[in-house]
Design a protein around this motif. Structure first.
Motif, PDB file in Angstrom:
ATOM      1  N   ALA A   7     -21.645 -36.121   7.191  1.00 19.96           N
ATOM      2  CA  ALA A   7     -21.250 -36.235   8.596  1.00 19.96           C
ATOM      3  C   ALA A   7     -21.344 -35.157   9.859  1.00 19.96           C
ATOM      4  O   ALA A   7     -21.841 -35.553  10.844  1.00 19.96           O
ATOM      5  CB  ALA A   7     -19.734 -36.652   8.512  1.00 19.96           C
ATOM      6  N   LYS A   8     -21.325 -33.783   9.089  1.00 22.26           N
ATOM      7  CA  LYS A   8     -21.866 -32.883   9.905  1.00 22.26           C
ATOM      8  C   LYS A   8     -23.087 -32.843  10.524  1.00 22.26           C
ATOM      9  O   LYS A   8     -23.412 -32.569  11.528  1.00 22.26           O
ATOM     10  CB  LYS A   8     -21.261 -31.497   9.437  1.00 22.26           C
ATOM     11  N   THR A   9     -24.051 -33.169   9.596  1.00 27.65           N
ATOM     12  CA  THR A   9     -25.434 -33.484  10.048  1.00 27.65           C
ATOM     13  C   THR A   9     -25.488 -34.505  11.056  1.00 27.65           C
ATOM     14  O   THR A   9     -26.081 -34.014  12.063  1.00 27.65           O
ATOM     15  CB  THR A   9     -26.390 -33.753   8.894  1.00 27.65           C
ATOM     16  N   ARG A  10     -24.949 -35.643  11.032  1.00 32.76           N
ATOM     17  CA  ARG A  10     -24.789 -36.656  11.809  1.00 32.76           C
ATOM     18  C   ARG A  10     -24.449 -36.041  13.367  1.00 32.76           C
ATOM     19  O   ARG A  10     -25.078 -36.559  14.393  1.00 32.76           O
ATOM     20  CB  ARG A  10     -24.292 -37.649  11.411  1.00 32.76           C
ATOM     21  N   GLN A  14     -25.855 -35.924  16.888  1.00 32.51           N
ATOM     22  CA  GLN A  14     -25.541 -36.584  18.078  1.00 32.51           C
ATOM     23  C   GLN A  14     -25.283 -35.483  19.094  1.00 32.51           C
ATOM     24  O   GLN A  14     -25.621 -35.891  20.225  1.00 32.51           O
ATOM     25  CB  GLN A  14     -24.179 -37.221  17.682  1.00 32.51           C
ATOM     26  N   LEU A  15     -24.712 -34.565  18.812  1.00 28.19           N
ATOM     27  CA  LEU A  15     -24.352 -33.520  19.870  1.00 28.19           C
ATOM     28  C   LEU A  15     -25.609 -32.948  20.332  1.00 28.19           C
ATOM     29  O   LEU A  15     -25.814 -32.877  21.822  1.00 28.19           O
ATOM     30  CB  LEU A  15     -23.600 -32.333  19.325  1.00 28.19           C
ATOM     31  N   ALA A  63     -15.687 -35.119  22.456  1.00 30.05           N
ATOM     32  CA  ALA A  63     -15.350 -35.648  21.186  1.00 30.05           C
ATOM     33  C   ALA A  63     -16.191 -35.384  20.001  1.00 30.05           C
ATOM     34  O   ALA A  63     -15.745 -35.075  18.960  1.00 30.05           O
ATOM     35  CB  ALA A  63     -15.351 -37.243  21.210  1.00 30.05           C
ATOM     36  N   THR A  64     -17.404 -35.254  20.030  1.00 29.15           N
ATOM     37  CA  THR A  64     -18.404 -34.778  19.115  1.00 29.15           C
ATOM     38  C   THR A  64     -17.922 -33.590  18.674  1.00 29.15           C
ATOM     39  O   THR A  64     -17.975 -33.030  17.613  1.00 29.15           O
ATOM     40  CB  THR A  64     -19.728 -35.020  19.673  1.00 29.15           C
ATOM     41  N   GLU A  65     -17.859 -32.314  19.715  1.00 27.27           N
ATOM     42  CA  GLU A  65     -17.277 -31.163  19.578  1.00 27.27           C
ATOM     43  C   GLU A  65     -16.123 -30.905  18.504  1.00 27.27           C
ATOM     44  O   GLU A  65     -15.950 -30.087  17.653  1.00 27.27           O
ATOM     45  CB  GLU A  65     -17.323 -30.247  20.865  1.00 27.27           C
ATOM     46  N   PRO A  95     -18.538 -41.526  13.955  1.00 23.08           N
ATOM     47  CA  PRO A  95     -18.416 -40.411  13.452  1.00 23.08           C
ATOM     48  C   PRO A  95     -17.720 -39.399  14.121  1.00 23.08           C
ATOM     49  O   PRO A  95     -16.683 -38.520  13.453  1.00 23.08           O
ATOM     50  CB  PRO A  95     -19.844 -39.732  13.202  1.00 23.08           C
ATOM     51  N   GLU A  96     -17.305 -39.561  15.510  1.00 22.29           N
ATOM     52  CA  GLU A  96     -16.571 -38.504  16.362  1.00 22.29           C
ATOM     53  C   GLU A  96     -15.151 -39.130  16.099  1.00 22.29           C
ATOM     54  O   GLU A  96     -14.368 -38.660  16.973  1.00 22.29           O
ATOM     55  CB  GLU A  96     -17.028 -38.283  17.506  1.00 22.29           C
ATOM     56  N   ALA A  97     -14.810 -40.059  15.567  1.00 23.91           N
ATOM     57  CA  ALA A  97     -13.469 -40.852  15.693  1.00 23.91           C
ATOM     58  C   ALA A  97     -12.424 -39.901  15.134  1.00 23.91           C
ATOM     59  O   ALA A  97     -12.567 -39.218  14.222  1.00 23.91           O
ATOM     60  CB  ALA A  97     -13.469 -42.061  14.820  1.00 23.91           C
ATOM     61  N   ALA A  98     -11.255 -39.651  16.008  1.00 18.47           N
ATOM     62  CA  ALA A  98     -10.365 -38.974  15.890  1.00 18.47           C
ATOM     63  C   ALA A  98      -8.982 -39.544  15.341  1.00 18.47           C
ATOM     64  O   ALA A  98      -7.891 -39.001  14.595  1.00 18.47           O
ATOM     65  CB  ALA A  98      -9.735 -38.151  17.028  1.00 18.47           C
ATOM     66  N   LEU A  99      -8.966 -41.000  15.352  1.00 19.57           N
ATOM     67  CA  LEU A  99      -7.724 -41.607  15.079  1.00 19.57           C
ATOM     68  C   LEU A  99      -7.992 -42.647  14.082  1.00 19.57           C
ATOM     69  O   LEU A  99      -9.212 -43.309  14.119  1.00 19.57           O
ATOM     70  CB  LEU A  99      -7.103 -42.378  16.315  1.00 19.57           C
ATOM     71  N   CYS A 100      -7.288 -43.183  13.285  1.00 16.26           N
ATOM     72  CA  CYS A 100      -7.344 -44.309  12.324  1.00 16.26           C
ATOM     73  C   CYS A 100      -7.475 -45.384  13.281  1.00 16.26           C
ATOM     74  O   CYS A 100      -6.683 -45.476  14.026  1.00 16.26           O
ATOM     75  CB  CYS A 100      -6.393 -44.286  11.411  1.00 16.26           C
ATOM     76  N   ILE A 101      -7.813 -46.489  12.496  1.00 16.58           N
ATOM     77  CA  ILE A 101      -7.829 -47.755  13.391  1.00 16.58           C
ATOM     78  C   ILE A 101      -6.442 -48.178  13.866  1.00 16.58           C
ATOM     79  O   ILE A 101      -6.208 -48.541  14.880  1.00 16.58           O
ATOM     80  CB  ILE A 101      -8.438 -48.930  12.398  1.00 16.58           C
TER      81      ILE A 101
END
Length: 107
Positions: A7-10, A14-15, A63-65, A95-101
């Motif tokens: 996830a960090k690599t992705r 992305q950033l 969001a990515t940061e 991958p930048e999602a901060a909230l659950c669905i």
């Protein structure tokens, strides 16, 4: 299972992509206007959507940061609102999602 290293690599890739896209748009907006007045009108009209795209990209960068910061502090994959786990499938798609669905659907 959540692969945080992947996830960090992705997120890092992305950033980099977002920053590159933003720089390209900013460069386009900084180009000098044509000396022809009618061409200037068209160029200025074209600049409005580019400015809007920069605003959207700036939000995506933020969001990515923030997601990368959660990776670094060990909270990546946890909902920032309720603390529950974010589904790995959701993080694959966003991958930048901060909230659950559940929290995202309430927002």
């Amino acid at each position: 299972m959540l692969d945080v290293a992947a996830a960090k690599t992705r997120l890092t890739a992305q950033l980099t992509d977002l920053q590159s896209r933003r720089a390209g748009l900013a460069d386009t907006l900084l180009e000098p206007l044509s000396p022809d007045l009618s061409e200037q009108a068209v160029e200025l009209e074209d600049d409005d959507p580019l400015g809007g795209q920069i605003v959207v990209i700036d939000r995506e960068i933020a969001a990515t940061e923030a997601a990368l910061a959660r990776v670094d502090d060990g909270t990546y994959g946890e909902c920032v609102r309720c603390g529950n786990d974010i589904a790995p499938k959701r993080l694959e798609v966003q991958p930048e999602a901060a909230l659950c669905i559940e929290c995202a659907s309430q927002a």
